[in-house]
Design a protein around this motif. Sequence first.
Motif, PDB file in Angstrom:
ATOM      1  N   MET A   1       0.850  -1.210   0.000  1.00 32.05           N
ATOM      2  CA  MET A   1       0.000   0.000   0.000  1.00 32.05           C
ATOM      3  C   MET A   1       0.876   1.247   0.000  1.00 32.05           C
ATOM      4  O   MET A   1       1.717   1.406   0.874  1.00 32.05           O
ATOM      5  CB  MET A   1      -0.879   0.008   1.275  1.00 32.05           C
ATOM      6  CG  MET A   1      -2.194  -0.740   1.113  1.00 32.05           C
ATOM      7  SD  MET A   1      -3.445   0.238   0.248  1.00 32.05           S
ATOM      8  CE  MET A   1      -4.006   1.339   1.565  1.00 32.05           C
ATOM      9  N   PRO A   2       0.692   2.109  -1.000  1.00 28.04           N
ATOM     10  CA  PRO A   2       1.482   3.352  -0.981  1.00 28.04           C
ATOM     11  C   PRO A   2       1.112   4.225   0.209  1.00 28.04           C
ATOM     12  O   PRO A   2      -0.045   4.257   0.638  1.00 28.04           O
ATOM     13  CB  PRO A   2       1.108   4.046  -2.295  1.00 28.04           C
ATOM     14  CG  PRO A   2      -0.114   3.382  -2.792  1.00 28.04           C
ATOM     15  CD  PRO A   2      -0.222   2.037  -2.128  1.00 28.04           C
ATOM     16  N   LYS A   3       2.093   4.900   0.751  1.00 29.95           N
ATOM     17  CA  LYS A   3       1.858   5.789   1.887  1.00 29.95           C
ATOM     18  C   LYS A   3       1.192   7.077   1.406  1.00 29.95           C
ATOM     19  O   LYS A   3       1.428   7.537   0.294  1.00 29.95           O
ATOM     20  CB  LYS A   3       3.191   6.133   2.567  1.00 29.95           C
ATOM     21  CG  LYS A   3       3.914   4.937   3.143  1.00 29.95           C
ATOM     22  CD  LYS A   3       3.233   4.417   4.386  1.00 29.95           C
ATOM     23  CE  LYS A   3       4.053   3.310   5.033  1.00 29.95           C
ATOM     24  NZ  LYS A   3       3.353   2.714   6.176  1.00 29.95           N
ATOM     25  N   LYS A   4       0.353   7.608   2.295  1.00 35.84           N
ATOM     26  CA  LYS A   4      -0.386   8.823   1.973  1.00 35.84           C
ATOM     27  C   LYS A   4       0.202  10.002   2.748  1.00 35.84           C
ATOM     28  O   LYS A   4       0.397   9.913   3.957  1.00 35.84           O
ATOM     29  CB  LYS A   4      -1.853   8.596   2.368  1.00 35.84           C
ATOM     30  CG  LYS A   4      -2.824   9.592   1.791  1.00 35.84           C
ATOM     31  CD  LYS A   4      -4.247   9.268   2.241  1.00 35.84           C
ATOM     32  CE  LYS A   4      -4.878   8.152   1.430  1.00 35.84           C
ATOM     33  NZ  LYS A   4      -6.321   7.999   1.782  1.00 35.84           N
ATOM     34  N   ILE A   5       0.480  11.067   2.027  1.00 39.04           N
ATOM     35  CA  ILE A   5       1.091  12.247   2.646  1.00 39.04           C
ATOM     36  C   ILE A   5       0.201  13.466   2.425  1.00 39.04           C
ATOM     37  O   ILE A   5      -0.200  13.750   1.290  1.00 39.04           O
ATOM     38  CB  ILE A   5       2.490  12.510   2.050  1.00 39.04           C
ATOM     39  CG1 ILE A   5       3.401  11.306   2.330  1.00 39.04           C
ATOM     40  CG2 ILE A   5       3.103  13.797   2.625  1.00 39.04           C
ATOM     41  CD1 ILE A   5       4.757  11.388   1.687  1.00 39.04           C
ATOM     42  N   LEU A   6      -0.111  14.154   3.501  1.00 42.08           N
ATOM     43  CA  LEU A   6      -0.854  15.417   3.399  1.00 42.08           C
ATOM     44  C   LEU A   6       0.142  16.570   3.379  1.00 42.08           C
ATOM     45  O   LEU A   6       0.933  16.726   4.316  1.00 42.08           O
ATOM     46  CB  LEU A   6      -1.824  15.563   4.585  1.00 42.08           C
ATOM     47  CG  LEU A   6      -2.525  16.923   4.720  1.00 42.08           C
ATOM     48  CD1 LEU A   6      -3.384  17.251   3.495  1.00 42.08           C
ATOM     49  CD2 LEU A   6      -3.380  16.959   5.994  1.00 42.08           C
ATOM     50  N   ILE A   7       0.098  17.340   2.305  1.00 41.99           N
ATOM     51  CA  ILE A   7       0.966  18.516   2.175  1.00 41.99           C
ATOM     52  C   ILE A   7       0.129  19.755   2.458  1.00 41.99           C
ATOM     53  O   ILE A   7      -0.884  19.989   1.805  1.00 41.99           O
ATOM     54  CB  ILE A   7       1.556  18.623   0.750  1.00 41.99           C
ATOM     55  CG1 ILE A   7       2.280  17.334   0.354  1.00 41.99           C
ATOM     56  CG2 ILE A   7       2.498  19.825   0.646  1.00 41.99           C
ATOM     57  CD1 ILE A   7       2.537  17.214  -1.150  1.00 41.99           C
ATOM     58  N   VAL A   8       0.550  20.532   3.437  1.00 36.52           N
ATOM     59  CA  VAL A   8      -0.165  21.765   3.782  1.00 36.52           C
ATOM     60  C   VAL A   8       0.760  22.938   3.466  1.00 36.52           C
ATOM     61  O   VAL A   8       1.813  23.093   4.095  1.00 36.52           O
ATOM     62  CB  VAL A   8      -0.569  21.787   5.268  1.00 36.52           C
ATOM     63  CG1 VAL A   8      -1.525  22.946   5.526  1.00 36.52           C
ATOM     64  CG2 VAL A   8      -1.203  20.463   5.693  1.00 36.52           C
ATOM     65  N   GLU A   9       0.384  23.706   2.460  1.00 36.59           N
ATOM     66  CA  GLU A   9       1.264  24.788   1.977  1.00 36.59           C
ATOM     67  C   GLU A   9       0.411  25.824   1.254  1.00 36.59           C
ATOM     68  O   GLU A   9      -0.360  25.466   0.377  1.00 36.59           O
ATOM     69  CB  GLU A   9       2.318  24.165   1.039  1.00 36.59           C
ATOM     70  CG  GLU A   9       3.158  25.143   0.261  1.00 36.59           C
ATOM     71  CD  GLU A   9       4.004  26.047   1.141  1.00 36.59           C
ATOM     72  OE1 GLU A   9       4.922  25.542   1.804  1.00 36.59           O
ATOM     73  OE2 GLU A   9       3.734  27.270   1.180  1.00 36.59           O
ATOM     74  N   ASP A  10       0.545  27.081   1.632  1.00 36.38           N
ATOM     75  CA  ASP A  10      -0.290  28.122   1.010  1.00 36.38           C
ATOM     76  C   ASP A  10       0.352  28.747  -0.227  1.00 36.38           C
ATOM     77  O   ASP A  10      -0.333  29.388  -1.015  1.00 36.38           O
ATOM     78  CB  ASP A  10      -0.629  29.225   2.027  1.00 36.38           C
ATOM     79  CG  ASP A  10       0.612  29.940   2.541  1.00 36.38           C
ATOM     80  OD1 ASP A  10       1.546  29.238   2.987  1.00 36.38           O
ATOM     81  OD2 ASP A  10       0.642  31.174   2.502  1.00 36.38           O
ATOM     82  N   ASN A  11       1.643  28.561  -0.404  1.00 37.23           N
ATOM     83  CA  ASN A  11       2.310  29.150  -1.562  1.00 37.23           C
ATOM     84  C   ASN A  11       2.295  28.148  -2.725  1.00 37.23           C
ATOM     85  O   ASN A  11       2.878  27.073  -2.621  1.00 37.23           O
ATOM     86  CB  ASN A  11       3.747  29.512  -1.169  1.00 37.23           C
ATOM     87  CG  ASN A  11       4.524  30.114  -2.327  1.00 37.23           C
ATOM     88  OD1 ASN A  11       4.747  29.443  -3.341  1.00 37.23           O
ATOM     89  ND2 ASN A  11       4.935  31.350  -2.184  1.00 37.23           N
ATOM     90  N   PRO A  12       1.615  28.497  -3.845  1.00 32.74           N
ATOM     91  CA  PRO A  12       1.453  27.535  -4.951  1.00 32.74           C
ATOM     92  C   PRO A  12       2.777  27.053  -5.517  1.00 32.74           C
ATOM     93  O   PRO A  12       2.907  25.880  -5.901  1.00 32.74           O
ATOM     94  CB  PRO A  12       0.675  28.319  -6.017  1.00 32.74           C
ATOM     95  CG  PRO A  12       0.067  29.488  -5.312  1.00 32.74           C
ATOM     96  CD  PRO A  12       0.951  29.792  -4.133  1.00 32.74           C
ATOM     97  N   GLN A  13       3.765  27.945  -5.566  1.00 35.83           N
ATOM     98  CA  GLN A  13       5.073  27.560  -6.100  1.00 35.83           C
ATOM     99  C   GLN A  13       5.748  26.520  -5.186  1.00 35.83           C
ATOM    100  O   GLN A  13       6.277  25.516  -5.656  1.00 35.83           O
ATOM    101  CB  GLN A  13       5.965  28.810  -6.241  1.00 35.83           C
ATOM    102  CG  GLN A  13       7.275  28.545  -6.954  1.00 35.83           C
ATOM    103  CD  GLN A  13       7.087  27.928  -8.347  1.00 35.83           C
ATOM    104  OE1 GLN A  13       6.191  28.311  -9.094  1.00 35.83           O
ATOM    105  NE2 GLN A  13       7.920  26.953  -8.679  1.00 35.83           N
ATOM    106  N   ASN A  14       5.688  26.762  -3.880  1.00 38.26           N
ATOM    107  CA  ASN A  14       6.262  25.799  -2.935  1.00 38.26           C
ATOM    108  C   ASN A  14       5.514  24.469  -2.984  1.00 38.26           C
ATOM    109  O   ASN A  14       6.115  23.399  -2.877  1.00 38.26           O
ATOM    110  CB  ASN A  14       6.203  26.344  -1.506  1.00 38.26           C
ATOM    111  CG  ASN A  14       7.218  27.448  -1.278  1.00 38.26           C
ATOM    112  OD1 ASN A  14       8.184  27.580  -2.024  1.00 38.26           O
ATOM    113  ND2 ASN A  14       6.983  28.252  -0.257  1.00 38.26           N
ATOM    114  N   MET A  15       4.188  24.537  -3.136  1.00 39.22           N
ATOM    115  CA  MET A  15       3.382  23.312  -3.242  1.00 39.22           C
ATOM    116  C   MET A  15       3.870  22.476  -4.413  1.00 39.22           C
ATOM    117  O   MET A  15       4.050  21.268  -4.312  1.00 39.22           O
ATOM    118  CB  MET A  15       1.899  23.680  -3.394  1.00 39.22           C
ATOM    119  CG  MET A  15       0.977  22.510  -3.627  1.00 39.22           C
ATOM    120  SD  MET A  15       0.876  21.331  -2.244  1.00 39.22           S
ATOM    121  CE  MET A  15      -0.392  22.114  -1.240  1.00 39.22           C
TER     122      MET A  15
END
Length: 130
Positions: A1-15
Amino acid sequence: MPKKILIVEDNPQNMKVVQMALRPHGYILLEATDGEEALEVINNGERPDLILLDIQLPKIDGFEVTRRLRRIPEFSHVPIIAVTAYAMRGDEEKIVGAGCDAYLPKPINTRELPRLVAEMLQRQEDNPRH
Ligand code: MN
């Protein structure tokens, strides 16, 4: 099962940078663009294996998101990596104090990021605390 990662970032470029660094490793990537949305994702039933959390976020900052997550039993030990541009001394202490497990400074090092993510996921797998 692939691991699930939540990315929290407000800057679209950094995202985009973070997604491009992690995507080749086969993770399922979820995203939220502010602290409120991050908590909504969790309240809607998502169960990420790791959270990559920008500290400077609109609405609810990363410190508060971490404190709230740690009060939810299922999230009391999910690895949280804080990402921050704060260059202030003592920041790491504040980040760890809020309940984060690791810290990554901005600008994001795109080789260090997947290495740290893999390390934190492995550590959690070897020694599950929840
Ligand atoms: Mn930010």
